[in-house]
Scaffold this active site. Structure first.
Site, short mmCIF file in Angstrom:
data_model
loop_
_atom_site.label_atom_id
_atom_site.label_comp_id
_atom_site.label_asym_id
_atom_site.label_seq_id
_atom_site.Cartn_x
_atom_site.Cartn_y
_atom_site.Cartn_z
CD GLU A 31 -14.02 18.05 3.95
OE1 GLU A 31 -13.36 18.82 4.67
OE2 GLU A 31 -13.52 17.09 3.34
N GLY A 62 0.81 -1.22 0.00
CA GLY A 62 0.00 0.00 0.00
C GLY A 62 0.84 1.26 0.00
N GLY A 108 -0.43 4.38 0.29
CA GLY A 108 -1.22 5.48 0.84
C GLY A 108 -0.40 6.24 1.89
#
Lengths: 436, 436
Positions: A176, A17, A19
């Site tokens: 948002e 990963g 991220g």
């Protein structure tokens, strides 16, 4: 890799990963003796908290992404591998890829989370979520298409359906997104249509909780709700979605069930850990933690497997008081930096105290120049919170051009309320390639 | 639309296509008495000459696109319709859309061109072209994936295949693509891989003509070829592609047929007019002009139908000497401006002299700080030509933010040779949506 007798044996760290958590781990191993392989199925790091800006045409995908190879090009002990992890074999210390296998001495699993439709996977097609760049461009096309559909129609009922947007989930993403959609409808598209008034759009924000942004204080929730309402967002709390069909959502409210005709439904609710969680739980003989996450020791290692660390949205870590840590970027970043430090120290034979999360505060932005922030005991909203949000996000965006481009895009859209990236692009599934 | 007796009858102009020609026509009708409907299947205007920059990761799709509604929002007599034209019924003066029909008093057809595989439509899947944003992001993914495939492989033969790129067509698109790919392989990706050397990539530019950029002078062709060779591009002239399969291209060269193992083949060769050409030709009872284009009168009207204008890549227009005009942006822009003027004048009862194309010159860019230019009798290459190219493209890009963002992207990549938009994104066809 063959280990020749003259070369010292360099331990192999595999990171799954790229991220926030995985990338921070890789960077933290820069000065270590480890040979690092970072595996990701995408070739770029994605700044997920800004996906909603792509979904609403404010930013371009490349502005919130940076190629992993580019970020790590000057760190020679890291090699990036573009591949998909199928499972982890804890016993053989091997990561099973599509066509090959990587053996490791130390493993970091930071594979993140996907959407979770609470057992209603059939909702996925009607209510897309927001986790990947493709999700964001798909949502962008749906949102803009809705206004086009209304403009094209002569039927007032169809126009109303097309201009009704239901956002499921009033956490940071839903709030948002609702704020940005309110801006889009009320300001950005104001002059763009001839037959419809985009500001007539109905934006419904639905959540089962009794207030928006439940992780924040009641005062901040109220401020956020007020800002949303000023942008024309209707907020339905204590309300659960019970069915989603084409052009239709059914919602159970405290006063009974209602069916709303809505052309667009977006999912900003449940998340579930990556399928790798199941592979780790089975291999280690563990029961899943809260939300299906993988339980971890205080130093983020997998119980019984000190050679494996689990980070980010995949890990069921807790703060000092035993409260589960939320699946947000700051947690992942801090865990990644901790993992890099712990592994570097371990390779030198040193031990490391347990991970401790430092909560630096909460922030959510609601449209232009409106936001709520809580930092320590300080709580503020409106313009100052928005400027703070802007600075933090600019600061954290990986890659220099991105920062500058994003700053310009935001400056421009702040001054003009325009959004430059309003493209309806289609994936191959939606429309066949053009014929000659 | 009902025509009430108190309102004067406003003639309805329908424009098919929001490319250079259609957009310029719409803008030219700003002060006219016409009611204008611009129909396009995409919601944005695309700056096609820069698609190769998107395909090679230099720019983002939104940086070379601008929403049609945004561009035309302050021109109240224009409404934009997002729809797909099926055919034109010249007799009924009607444009047939997917589910409805638009009647017109005056019609402008500027629907552009698509790829043409010379009767080998099966090549399309192996050799994508570059006409749409989706084409460009697909090509970008293929190019970047090729390097990933080589890095992942242990087999030197597969690595070599993966790192062989064949570009079919040495016109402006093929040449600019080859130059950008050379930059990518030799500079941008230089430090990004650990097992392969990206500069080992073999880039083959193939064309049946005896020189690259045949529309330019021999001196400019030679300068372009020299710049390409410095970037490691191999140029095969007088060479025709006879077969394209997976990982394989067969090319007939003057000295015999060769089969090249190539992981990536890109199509920058034939174009054919939009399928609407057939509808117009049939309706007007005309034979197709060169390349299947629609023959037009000197004032760009369809023979026998003075109420219909045909512009851009669709029209077989010719210059004063009878030489067919090429399918390039300057021709389309000038024809669009002419059409706007002609229609405005006709609505006031005035006539307009025939269209005359003013050739302002030719320009092609080959990588960083290298280009060739011919303006009138002036011919130059290298840095000055590149600066000129930069200025012209910045100037013509529609929409203010785009210009600024593109300038920054280019400035940054000029200084660092980096390319920010190196994302491998997949369409729904290539990979299923992520599973929970």
């Amino acid at each position: 890799m063959s280990r020749s007798p003259v070369e010292p044996v360099r331990p192999h760290v595999v990171i799954i990963g790229g991220g926030f958590a995985g990338l921070a781990t890789a960077r933290g191993l820069a000065r270590s003796s480890a040979r690092v392989t970072l595996v990701d199925r995408r070739n770029f790091h994605l700044f997920q908290p800004l996906l909603y800006q792509v979904a609403t045409g404010g930013l371009s995908p490349a502005e919130i992404s940076a190629p992993l190879r580019g970020i790590l090009s000057r760190q020679p002990n890291v090699s990036v591998r573009l591949d998909e992890v199928q499972s982890v074999d804890l016993e053989r210390r091997a990561v099973i890829l599509r066509d090959s296998t990587l053996t490791y001495d130390l493993l970091v699993v930071a594979a993140g989370a996907t959407h979770h439709y609470f057992g209603h996977d059939e909702w996925r097609q009607h209510a897309p979520g927001l986790k990947t760049i493709e999700d964001a461009t798909r949502v962008r096309a749906r949102l803009l298409d809705a206004f086009e559909r209304a403009e094209r129609s002569d039927d007032p009922v169809e126009q109303e359906t097309a201009l009704t947007f239901v956002l499921v989930g009033a956490g940071p993403t839903g709030v948002e997104l609702a704020g940005a959609l309110g801006e889009l409808a009320h300001w950005t598209l104001r002059r763009d249509f001839r037959r419809i008034d985009p500001s007539r759009a109905r934006i419904l924000l639905v959540d089962g909780a009794p207030r928006v942004l439940p992780a924040l204080s009641e005062a901040s929730s109220a401020a956020a709700a007020h800002s949303l309402e000023r942008l024309g967002v209707e907020i339905w709390l204590d309300s659960l979605v019970t069915a989603i069909g084409p052009d239709e959502v059914t919602i159970r409210r405290p006063d009974g069930e209602r069916t709303v005709a809505a052309g667009t439904v977006l999912w900003a609710s449940g998340v579930a850990p990556s399928p790798l969680a199941a592979s780790l739980l089975e291999g280690a003989g563990l029961e899943p933690g809260p939300g299906g996450r993988v339980p971890v020791e205080p130093d983020l290692t997998l119980p019984g497997h000190p050679e494996v660390l689990v980070l980010g949205d995949l890990a069921a870590a807790a703060d000092a008081a035993g409260k589960p840590l939320p699946g947000v970027a700051p947690v992942a970043m801090q865990q990644g930096r901790y993992a890099g430090r712990l592994l570097s120290r371990r390779l030198r034979g040193q031990s490391t105290p347990p991970f401790r999360y430092r909560d630096k505060g909460q922030l959510a932005v609601i449209g232009r120049a409106a936001a709520v922030a809580e930092i320590g005991r300080a709580r503020f909203s409106g313009y100052p919170a928005w400027v703070l949000w802007l600075l933090i996000h600019i600061l954290y965006l990986a890659g220099f051009t991105n920062r500058l481009l994003v700053l310009i895009e935001w400056g421009y859209s702040y001054l003009t309320r325009r959004r430059g990236a309003r493209l309806i692009t289609r994936s191959a599934e939606d429309s066949p390639p053009e014929e000659p």
